[in-house]
Design an enzyme around this catalytic site. Structure first.
Site, short mmCIF file in Angstrom:
data_model
loop_
_atom_site.label_atom_id
_atom_site.label_comp_id
_atom_site.label_asym_id
_atom_site.label_seq_id
_atom_site.Cartn_x
_atom_site.Cartn_y
_atom_site.Cartn_z
CB THR A 24 -0.98 0.04 1.19
OG1 THR A 24 -0.25 0.05 2.41
CG2 THR A 24 -1.95 -1.13 1.15
CB ILE A 103 17.16 -6.74 8.91
CG1 ILE A 103 15.85 -6.59 9.71
CG2 ILE A 103 18.20 -5.74 9.40
CD1 ILE A 103 15.98 -6.80 11.19
CG LEU A 104 18.22 -4.56 3.11
CD1 LEU A 104 17.75 -3.33 2.35
CD2 LEU A 104 18.69 -5.65 2.15
CG ASN A 118 12.06 1.28 6.41
OD1 ASN A 118 11.29 0.61 5.71
ND2 ASN A 118 12.12 1.13 7.73
CG HIS A 120 9.36 1.93 12.23
ND1 HIS A 120 9.51 0.56 12.21
CD2 HIS A 120 8.97 2.24 13.49
CE1 HIS A 120 9.24 0.07 13.41
NE2 HIS A 120 8.92 1.07 14.20
C1 GRF Z 1 3.74 -0.68 6.73
O1 GRF Z 1 3.07 -0.61 7.95
C2 GRF Z 1 5.11 -0.08 6.87
O2 GRF Z 1 5.17 0.95 7.79
C3 GRF Z 1 5.94 -1.23 7.33
O3 GRF Z 1 5.40 -2.36 6.70
C4 GRF Z 1 4.04 -2.11 6.34
C5 GRF Z 1 3.96 -2.34 4.88
O4 GRF Z 1 2.67 -2.23 4.35
N1 GRF Z 1 7.33 -0.97 7.08
P1 GRF Z 1 2.47 -2.16 2.78
O5 GRF Z 1 3.13 -3.40 2.18
O6 GRF Z 1 3.09 -0.90 2.27
O7 GRF Z 1 1.00 -2.19 2.59
#
Ligand code: GRF
Length: 217
Positions: A24, A103-104, A118, A120
């Site tokens: 998403t 994790i990279l 990224n 979070h």
């Molecule tokens: C999101 O909550 C993002 O913050 C985290 O993983 C989830 C990924 O969701 N890193 P999507 O695949 O973007 O729907």
């Protein structure tokens, strides 16, 4: 590749996305690019898992995509080298982690210094680091009883969730929240808003890092 013409205009940047799930956030970035105002294109999407819905999102837009699975490599280093090679062959300028569940380490990160971002789903430095992913993040926030949580976009370093912070947005926690309802609100109100914004700032060359702190140019 991006060129600084000296007139604050830049070539369109090429984004490579790393995904593992629903995608998403990738969708929010692609939608924002479609709306205009972001000088970027999503040029390649790599999933760590077969069948990730994020791959369908890429396919439906004709974006090059593939699966590179960690378990097909002997070591983490070899896996990271394969990922890096894939993006380098395609002249990727910015790597966006969008729900990437691996994790990279330094093998990958050092090859794209300050060019990996990224998102979070919490306000870093709260509820982050190893083990804080997916619903676990929101479970921890509810357990702690915080009244505000949110999301953070940051540059990626080899230390999990510890790279320079680019943008954050706060979201209220409700008394009757479950991890699922909180996750959804954080996505809708914060993640899908600030991730495209951060991409735009990067594409416009507006981000500067000094002593681990991001400043806007
Ligand atoms: C999101 O909550 C993002 O913050 C985290 O993983 C989830 C990924 O969701 N890193 P999507 O695949 O973007 O729907």
């Amino acid at each position: 590749m991006r060129l600084n013409t000296g007139q604050e205009t830049f070539d369109m940047i090429k984004i490579g996305a790393l995904v593992s799930g629903g995608g998403t956030n990738l969708q929010a970035i692609m939608d924002a690019i479609d709306k205009g105002g972001i000088n970027a294109e999503v040029a390649a999407v790599v999933s760590s898992k077969e069948g990730a819905y994020a791959l369908e999102r890429a396919k439906s837009r004709g974006i090059e995509n593939t699966v590179i699975r960690k378990k097909n490599f002997k070591t983490a280093e070899e896996y990271e080298l394969a990922l890096a090679e894939y993006f380098k062959e395609r002249d990727i300028d910015l790597i966006v982690l969008a729900g990437f569940m691996v994790i990279l380490g330094t093998t990958f990160v050092n090859q794209f210094e300050n060019r990996i971002i990224n998102i979070h789903p919490a306000l870093i430095p709260s509820f982050c680091g190893e083990g804080f992913y997916g619903l676990h993040v929101h479970e921890a926030a509810l357990k702690a009883g915080v009244k505000v949580t949110g999301a953070t976009v940051h540059f990626v370093t080899a230390e999990c969730d510890a790279g320079p912070i680019i943008l954050q947005k706060a979201v209220d926690v409700m008394d009757n929240d479950t991890p699922e309802t909180l996750q959804r609100r954080v996505m809708e109100q914060a993640e899908w808003v600030i991730y495209p914004k951060a991409v735009r700032l990067f594409a416009d060359n507006k981000l500067e890092i000094a002593d681990g702190i991001v400043k806007r140019r």
